[in-house]
Design an enzyme around this catalytic site. Structure first.
Site, PDB file in Angstrom:
ATOM      1  N   ASP A   1     -10.357   1.196 -12.287  1.00  0.00           N
ATOM      2  CA  ASP A   1      -9.366   2.012 -13.021  1.00  0.00           C
ATOM      3  C   ASP A   1     -10.324   3.176 -13.745  1.00  0.00           C
ATOM      4  O   ASP A   1     -10.482   2.533 -14.936  1.00  0.00           O
ATOM      5  CB  ASP A   1      -8.264   1.552 -13.543  1.00  0.00           C
ATOM      6  CG  ASP A   1      -7.126   2.324 -14.258  1.00  0.00           C
ATOM      7  OD1 ASP A   1      -7.390   3.485 -14.091  1.00  0.00           O
ATOM      8  OD2 ASP A   1      -6.322   1.574 -14.869  1.00  0.00           O
TER       9      ASP A   1
ATOM     10  N   ASP B   1      -8.797  13.191 -11.132  1.00  0.00           N
ATOM     11  CA  ASP B   1      -8.316  11.795 -11.110  1.00  0.00           C
ATOM     12  C   ASP B   1      -8.450  11.389  -9.772  1.00  0.00           C
ATOM     13  O   ASP B   1      -7.634  11.525  -8.599  1.00  0.00           O
ATOM     14  CB  ASP B   1      -6.746  11.783 -11.422  1.00  0.00           C
ATOM     15  CG  ASP B   1      -5.994  10.595 -11.261  1.00  0.00           C
ATOM     16  OD1 ASP B   1      -6.814   9.552 -11.158  1.00  0.00           O
ATOM     17  OD2 ASP B   1      -4.772  10.375 -11.403  1.00  0.00           O
TER      18      ASP B   1
END
Length: 488
Positions: A100, A316
């Protein structure tokens, strides 16, 4: 649709910085983590994939900036996320954790956890970490340095016997709560070109005692999250604080074969051009300047690339699609379709714009170029911004963020759709991001600063014995290039 401002106001009630340290023994120059694709297969439900993106947007806009996982397959119809297999404790046990780039701690579900998932629909065996089973585990208390530094002083009511706790509420309403422990982490150390061996370090991480929402669901269940954001508590920052690495990393996501490369350290080949990060942002934000469709430069409002509090364009790799405000989305789609006036659009699942097309889309639709500060260009080909859900049906991967909610309408977010098949380099030390088109099933070269040695880091696409929905697990390695000499 979700109210993103409401989501943005969700706060951490109790949290703590994670301080990682590696022992006095030498860890070597390069480490690897086996990272597997979370979802695969063209049969994945599009609504589920889109809902996943929207949950992630909520988490992205939460005040604690949590849950921006590393992406996998760039095809929206294959909605790939990636996770790493790491070892924790002594004796070591394996855990599957999301990689992440937006989260700032490593946490895993722990023994005695309330509402933690006990099974996963991903075909994985889940494991609960038990500090009592590990001979090297240590509890972290609220008066210890890493806990007090989070609050610029001791927590109210802190006593030496009280554990340092965390309680993270994500933008989609899911949450994780627990306490911090220190224990061994097992990683793969690269000892030469495409060669590695196991090695141990020590890290402070969250021991999850209670989960809710999607984190407690078996649909997407994993053992936890491996934070890789910019904050001091992330894995990259922990390694940097130990003096072993600089905060530099790169990923290359293979959109065709699957898998790819994730590397921490200085990438010396291939070379990439860079653009500055927007300062003082929690995520990896850059400044977009112009958009070109074919040979046409779109005429856009001068302030359209400044999205308020979330300034700039968010890069992202964990979100599948690309999200653009209406002021960009509408002229972009119109200009793309101007080359195909006979195309008849229809809506699929009330959210995707699709059409029938029997020929090669690269021959019939224009290339899109995003131009960024510093003369860096991101080129997206038709087969990358269009995805095929049937032999003759194609859909746009662009999404109108103006349709998501009144508060998320100005969001510019580039996900796997446009990042796949490119080597993307994050230089957090110098606050730049760069990229270049690349064959992500090949290899890159990273350099060890202390010795000057250059290692080849290869891509992985290893089929696991476990199976996922509609397909098998895809595997790639996360390579950590330690940049400083070890101190005995």
């Amino acid at each position: 649709m979700m109210d993103l401002r409401r989501l943005a106001l969700v706060v951490v009630t109790v949290t703590a910085m994670v301080v990682g340290e590696f022992g006095s023994g030498c860890l070597g120059n390069v480490l690897t983590l086996n990272v597997k694709r979370k979802f695969a297969g063209r049969g994945k439900n599009l609504s589920a994939m889109r809902a996943h993106d929207m949950r992630r947007h909520g988490r992205l806009l939460s005040s604690i900036n949590v849950d921006l996982p590393l992406g996998g397959s760039g095809h929206p119809s294959e909605a790939g996320l990636y996770f790493a297999q790491i070892g924790l404790g002594n004796p070591s046990e394996d855990f599957y954790v999301q990689v992440d780039t937006g989260s700032d701690i490593l946490w895993v579900n722990c023994a005695g956890c309330d509402k933690c998932p006990t099974k996963s629909d991903l075909g994985l065996g889940l494991t609960l970490y038990d500090p009592k089973r590990s001979s090297t585990s240590r509890l972290i208390y609220c008066d210890q340095d890493f806990c007090t530094s989070t609050y610029d002083g001791p927590l109210p009511g802190c006593k030496p016997s009280l554990q340092c706790q965390y309680n993270v509420v994500y933008g989609d309403g899911s949450s994780t709560a627990g306490y911090f422990v220190k224990d061994d982490i097992q990683l793969e150390q690269v000892i030469g070109n495409l060669q590695s061996k196991s090695t141990n370090g020590t890290v402070v991480f969250g021991c999850g005692a209670r989960q809710s929402g999607e984190l407690g669901s078996s649909t997407e269940a994993l053992d936890g999250i491996l934070g890789f954001g910019q904050a001091n508590s992330s894995v990259i920052s922990q390694l940097a604080a130990s003096g072993k690495v600089k905060r530099m990393f790169a990923h290359c996501l293979d959109n065709d074969v699957g898998g790819g490369i994730f590397a921490i350290g200085e990438v010396v080949s291939p070379k990439v051009k860079t653009t500055p990060m927007v300062p003082n942002q929690a995520h990896y934000n850059v400044v977009m300047k112009e958009i070109e469709v074919g040979d046409t430069l779109l005429r856009l409002p001068s302030d359209v690339f400044d999205s308020g509090d979330q300034k700039g364009t968010i890069v992202d790799s964990g979100t599948t699609l690309a999200y653009l405000p209406s002021a960009i989305y509408e002229p972009l789609i119109a200009e793309i379709l101007s080359s195909q006036p006979d195309v008849k659009l229809h809506s699929l699942e009330d959210q995707f714009t699709c059409f029938q097309h029997m020929e090669n889309v690269d021959n019939g639709f224009p290339t899109v170029k995003f131009h960024f500060e510093g003369s860096l260009t991101l080129t997206i080909y038709p087969h990358e911004y269009l995805f095929q859900i049937r032999e003759d049906i194609w859909c746009f991967g662009w999404q109108n963020s103006g349709m998501q909610s009144k508060d998320g309408k100005d969001m510019i977010l580039l996900g796997d759709l446009v990042l796949s098949n490119k080597l993307v380099v994050y230089d957090v030390e110098n606050q730049t991001i760069g990229w270049t088109e690349y064959n992500c099933s090949s290899s890159i070269k990273v350099r060890d600063e202390s010795s000057g040695a250059v290692y080849s880091v290869g891509a992985h696409d290893i089929v696991s014995g476990s199976s996922l929905i509609g397909g098998s697990l895809t595997l790639f390695s996360m390579i950590i290039a330690l940049l400083h000499s070890c101190i005995a």
